[in-house]
Design a protein around this motif. Sequence first.
Motif, PDB file in Angstrom:
ATOM      1  N   GLU A 151       0.853  -1.195   0.000  1.00  0.00           N
ATOM      2  CA  GLU A 151       0.000   0.000   0.000  1.00  0.00           C
ATOM      3  C   GLU A 151       0.887   1.243   0.000  1.00  0.00           C
ATOM      4  OE1 GLU A 151      -3.319   0.065  -0.203  1.00  0.00           O
ATOM      5  OE2 GLU A 151      -3.376  -2.131  -0.222  1.00  0.00           O
ATOM      6  N   PRO A 152       0.782   2.085  -1.018  1.00  0.00           N
ATOM      7  CA  PRO A 152       1.626   3.288  -1.044  1.00  0.00           C
ATOM      8  C   PRO A 152       1.231   4.263   0.063  1.00  0.00           C
ATOM      9  CG  PRO A 152       0.068   3.291  -2.871  1.00  0.00           C
ATOM     10  CD  PRO A 152      -0.086   1.971  -2.183  1.00  0.00           C
ATOM     11  N   ALA A 153       2.189   5.050   0.489  1.00  0.00           N
ATOM     12  CA  ALA A 153       1.954   6.029   1.559  1.00  0.00           C
ATOM     13  C   ALA A 153       0.868   7.023   1.187  1.00  0.00           C
ATOM     14  CB  ALA A 153       3.253   6.757   1.905  1.00  0.00           C
ATOM     15  N   ALA A 154       0.662   7.253  -0.100  1.00  0.00           N
ATOM     16  CA  ALA A 154      -0.403   8.166  -0.522  1.00  0.00           C
ATOM     17  C   ALA A 154      -1.792   7.596  -0.215  1.00  0.00           C
ATOM     18  CB  ALA A 154      -0.283   8.463  -2.003  1.00  0.00           C
ATOM     19  N   MET A 155      -1.886   6.277  -0.095  1.00  0.00           N
ATOM     20  CA  MET A 155      -3.161   5.625   0.245  1.00  0.00           C
ATOM     21  C   MET A 155      -3.298   5.449   1.756  1.00  0.00           C
ATOM     22  SD  MET A 155      -4.928   4.932  -2.499  1.00  0.00           S
ATOM     23  CE  MET A 155      -5.993   3.584  -2.069  1.00  0.00           C
ATOM     24  N   VAL A 156      -2.260   4.868   2.353  1.00  0.00           N
ATOM     25  CA  VAL A 156      -2.242   4.592   3.791  1.00  0.00           C
ATOM     26  C   VAL A 156      -0.918   5.118   4.334  1.00  0.00           C
ATOM     27  CG1 VAL A 156      -2.309   2.828   5.589  1.00  0.00           C
ATOM     28  CG2 VAL A 156      -3.618   2.488   3.474  1.00  0.00           C
ATOM     29  N   GLY A 157      -0.985   6.041   5.262  1.00  0.00           N
ATOM     30  CA  GLY A 157       0.228   6.632   5.809  1.00  0.00           C
ATOM     31  C   GLY A 157       1.187   5.589   6.363  1.00  0.00           C
ATOM     32  N   GLU A 158       2.454   5.856   6.252  1.00  0.00           N
ATOM     33  CA  GLU A 158       3.456   4.904   6.736  1.00  0.00           C
ATOM     34  C   GLU A 158       3.647   4.973   8.238  1.00  0.00           C
ATOM     35  OE1 GLU A 158       6.952   4.352   4.493  1.00  0.00           O
ATOM     36  OE2 GLU A 158       5.905   4.613   2.585  1.00  0.00           O
ATOM     37  N   ILE A 159       3.354   6.108   8.834  1.00  0.00           N
ATOM     38  CA  ILE A 159       3.486   6.273  10.283  1.00  0.00           C
ATOM     39  C   ILE A 159       2.132   6.000  10.934  1.00  0.00           C
ATOM     40  CG2 ILE A 159       4.036   7.872  12.156  1.00  0.00           C
ATOM     41  CD1 ILE A 159       6.441   7.165  10.378  1.00  0.00           C
ATOM     42  N   VAL A 160       2.158   5.148  11.939  1.00  0.00           N
ATOM     43  CA  VAL A 160       0.948   4.814  12.688  1.00  0.00           C
ATOM     44  C   VAL A 160       1.141   5.298  14.122  1.00  0.00           C
ATOM     45  CG1 VAL A 160      -0.588   2.967  13.473  1.00  0.00           C
ATOM     46  CG2 VAL A 160       0.568   2.783  11.248  1.00  0.00           C
ATOM     47  N   HIS A 161       0.218   6.140  14.574  1.00  0.00           N
ATOM     48  CA  HIS A 161       0.263   6.605  15.964  1.00  0.00           C
ATOM     49  C   HIS A 161      -0.494   5.587  16.810  1.00  0.00           C
ATOM     50  CE1 HIS A 161       0.551   9.265  19.358  1.00  0.00           C
ATOM     51  NE2 HIS A 161      -0.736   9.060  19.577  1.00  0.00           N
ATOM     52  N   VAL A 162       0.184   5.078  17.818  1.00  0.00           N
ATOM     53  CA  VAL A 162      -0.376   4.066  18.710  1.00  0.00           C
ATOM     54  C   VAL A 162      -0.642   4.710  20.059  1.00  0.00           C
ATOM     55  CG1 VAL A 162       0.078   1.847  19.834  1.00  0.00           C
ATOM     56  CG2 VAL A 162       0.969   2.288  17.531  1.00  0.00           C
ATOM     57  N   SER A 163      -1.766   4.366  20.672  1.00  0.00           N
ATOM     58  CA  SER A 163      -2.100   4.887  21.993  1.00  0.00           C
ATOM     59  C   SER A 163      -2.840   3.814  22.781  1.00  0.00           C
ATOM     60  CB  SER A 163      -2.971   6.136  21.873  1.00  0.00           C
ATOM     61  OG  SER A 163      -3.292   6.637  23.153  1.00  0.00           O
ATOM     62  N   ALA A 164      -2.327   3.519  23.962  1.00  0.00           N
ATOM     63  CA  ALA A 164      -2.969   2.515  24.823  1.00  0.00           C
ATOM     64  C   ALA A 164      -3.223   3.116  26.194  1.00  0.00           C
ATOM     65  CB  ALA A 164      -2.070   1.281  24.954  1.00  0.00           C
ATOM     66  N   ASP A 165      -4.409   2.850  26.710  1.00  0.00           N
ATOM     67  CA  ASP A 165      -4.784   3.256  28.059  1.00  0.00           C
ATOM     68  C   ASP A 165      -5.286   2.017  28.769  1.00  0.00           C
ATOM     69  OD1 ASP A 165      -4.801   6.378  28.204  1.00  0.00           O
ATOM     70  OD2 ASP A 165      -5.638   5.854  26.250  1.00  0.00           O
ATOM     71  N   ALA A 166      -4.709   1.703  29.901  1.00  0.00           N
ATOM     72  CA  ALA A 166      -5.104   0.497  30.623  1.00  0.00           C
ATOM     73  C   ALA A 166      -5.336   0.827  32.092  1.00  0.00           C
ATOM     74  CB  ALA A 166      -4.034  -0.575  30.501  1.00  0.00           C
ATOM     75  N   GLU A 167      -6.534   0.527  32.559  1.00  0.00           N
ATOM     76  CA  GLU A 167      -6.858   0.643  33.982  1.00  0.00           C
ATOM     77  C   GLU A 167      -6.600  -0.731  34.587  1.00  0.00           C
ATOM     78  OE1 GLU A 167     -10.956   0.940  36.315  1.00  0.00           O
ATOM     79  OE2 GLU A 167     -10.498   2.790  35.204  1.00  0.00           O
ATOM     80  N   CYS A 168      -5.688  -0.791  35.553  1.00  0.00           N
ATOM     81  CA  CYS A 168      -5.224  -2.074  36.068  1.00  0.00           C
ATOM     82  C   CYS A 168      -5.371  -2.180  37.581  1.00  0.00           C
ATOM     83  CB  CYS A 168      -3.759  -2.278  35.720  1.00  0.00           C
ATOM     84  SG  CYS A 168      -3.416  -2.299  33.948  1.00  0.00           S
ATOM     85  N   SER A 169      -5.577  -3.425  38.024  1.00  0.00           N
ATOM     86  CA  SER A 169      -5.632  -3.761  39.441  1.00  0.00           C
ATOM     87  C   SER A 169      -4.896  -5.067  39.659  1.00  0.00           C
ATOM     88  CB  SER A 169      -7.087  -3.926  39.904  1.00  0.00           C
ATOM     89  OG  SER A 169      -7.768  -2.693  39.856  1.00  0.00           O
ATOM     90  N   PRO A 170      -4.461  -5.321  40.897  1.00  0.00           N
ATOM     91  CA  PRO A 170      -3.810  -6.618  41.156  1.00  0.00           C
ATOM     92  C   PRO A 170      -4.732  -7.770  40.809  1.00  0.00           C
ATOM     93  CG  PRO A 170      -3.430  -5.110  42.975  1.00  0.00           C
ATOM     94  CD  PRO A 170      -4.449  -4.466  42.075  1.00  0.00           C
TER      95      PRO A 170
END
Length: 171
Positions: A151-170
Amino acid sequence: MTTWKNDPAHSRLGFVVRHLTITELAGRFAEFTVTAEIGKDDLSDAKFSMAAQTASIDTDVAARDEHLRSGDFFEAAVHPVMTFESSKVRLEAAGEGKISGTLTIRGVAKDVTFNFRSSEVVTNPMTKKPTRSFKVWGDIKRKDFGVGVNEPAAMVGEIVHVSADAECSPA
């Protein structure tokens, strides 16, 4: 060491990628787990792992999701899980810093470093358990992991921004 697990109802693993050089499209992986092994309150000895089911990708467009599950992108039938295993947490301020480790997508493992933030531990008023959140974010190059290489970058950007949020407990 205490094992902390994420609460799926209060956690999110998302991404944003540019489409047609015009706009940014967001998506998420609906099924994922986060585990943290923590001994010290300052997180200096913390080890984190994440596993996401690639077939759980959701961009709110069924046809696009099927294409992303195909061999053109994640090849979910062959590579059903993508993982992250931390190797180091470097705190630069109270609860903030960098997390480094190995990200594996489509069987391709690469060392990556993301931004990292942790909340203070609070008592969850609903569960009465100690609870804290972890936020991880940063950018990766999709082609480094064999994702959408045709997939060329003009169709789908080459850089992907990732973001994760996790609420955790023991656990």
